[in-house]
Design an enzyme around this catalytic site. Sequence first.
Site, PDB file in Angstrom:
ATOM      1  N   HIS A 113       1.168  -1.194  -0.275  1.00  0.00           N
ATOM      2  CA  HIS A 113       0.470   0.168  -0.089  1.00  0.00           C
ATOM      3  C   HIS A 113       0.591   1.672  -0.416  1.00  0.00           C
ATOM      4  O   HIS A 113       0.705   2.895  -0.383  1.00  0.00           O
ATOM      5  CB  HIS A 113      -1.459  -0.152   1.343  1.00  0.00           C
ATOM      6  CG  HIS A 113      -0.088   0.133   2.227  1.00  0.00           C
ATOM      7  ND1 HIS A 113       0.269  -0.736   3.550  1.00  0.00           N
ATOM      8  CD2 HIS A 113       0.401   1.378   3.466  1.00  0.00           C
ATOM      9  CE1 HIS A 113       0.736  -0.070   4.811  1.00  0.00           C
ATOM     10  NE2 HIS A 113       0.599   1.077   4.293  1.00  0.00           N
ATOM     11  N   ASP A 135       0.564  -7.886   1.387  1.00  0.00           N
ATOM     12  CA  ASP A 135       0.352  -6.647   2.070  1.00  0.00           C
ATOM     13  C   ASP A 135       2.099  -6.685   1.658  1.00  0.00           C
ATOM     14  O   ASP A 135       2.430  -5.409   2.172  1.00  0.00           O
ATOM     15  CB  ASP A 135      -0.086  -5.880   2.410  1.00  0.00           C
ATOM     16  CG  ASP A 135       0.036  -4.164   2.850  1.00  0.00           C
ATOM     17  OD1 ASP A 135       0.558  -3.659   1.529  1.00  0.00           O
ATOM     18  OD2 ASP A 135       0.019  -3.529   3.714  1.00  0.00           O
ATOM     19  N   SER A 155       5.243   2.980   8.118  1.00  0.00           N
ATOM     20  CA  SER A 155       4.107   1.526   6.731  1.00  0.00           C
ATOM     21  C   SER A 155       5.285   1.235   6.220  1.00  0.00           C
ATOM     22  O   SER A 155       6.388   1.842   5.287  1.00  0.00           O
ATOM     23  CB  SER A 155       3.041   2.325   5.962  1.00  0.00           C
ATOM     24  OG  SER A 155       1.712   1.723   6.738  1.00  0.00           O
TER      25      SER A 155
END
Length: 316
Positions: free
Chosen positions: A140, A181, A259
Amino acid sequence: MEMLASSLHTLPSPLPTPTTSSSSEISCKTSVSTRRRAIVSASTAAMASLLQFSNPISPFSSAIAMQPQPVELDQEEDRLVHLFQDTSPSVVFIEDLELAKIPKSSSKEDMVSEDEDAKVQGTGSGFIWDKFGHIVTNYHVVDKLATDQTGLQRCKVFLVDARGTSFYKQGKLVGIDPANDLAVLKVDAEGYELKPVAIGTSRDLRVGQSCFAIGNPFGYENTLTTGVVSGLGREIPSPNGRAIRGAIQTDAAINSGNSGGPLIDSYGHVIGVNTATFTRKGTGISSGVNFAIPIDTVVRLVPYLIVYGTPYSNRF
């Protein structure tokens, strides 16, 4: 001070000197003069003592106080400092850019510096997988690049080499796995000695053991947060809607920009990839319930992403 000043102001005025005087008068004058000197001397001494009392720090003491004192860390603090210093050069900062126009150059040189009007659409973290310039991050973080149809999307990767030299390169996408992810970028590291992370394992983790997140929350580079493993075997949603199983739960703060960064153990070994957090409603701030993809999953998938561009499950 007021009492001393009053006593000085109320000293007797000088007596007029007559044209003739007796020996008793001379003796009296001498006595008065002596008393004046004694009173003035006593008052001056009292004032000096009072001034010294009001400022008890001697110049020597002031000089000592102004000297910088060495900061002594306790054993735990010293260990954390070294843990961060050893691991942070392996962590990268990623900028998701949209160029204002398609570059004219088609060379292998970094094109991220050609367009000064490029817009930063997001930031994230990642870590150096090997000395060949492969970077592991979340899908992402680079999904705009992965789904780009305009040719305007770029990833700018900021790194530090083993000598401490900071530089940036364009990140080329080599593999993606939206279901877990995960994504792998590659930078041209020619002329630089990269420092890959130390890979650990997630199968032996225990709830309560210490863990640490390094990343770039809200664009603040090289941020360390601390916590513990709060839970194991969690299930979290992936970008394509499927469930990621076996996720690590931690209370180490993970915010926007963290992230893709590493979750490490007390030895500096990567045990997970920071990926998600429950935020306080309306704030976007971590609630202390954060998740990481277990490193055992990453170790199993990344070689396929590097070689084939997709996870092994997609090849059959």
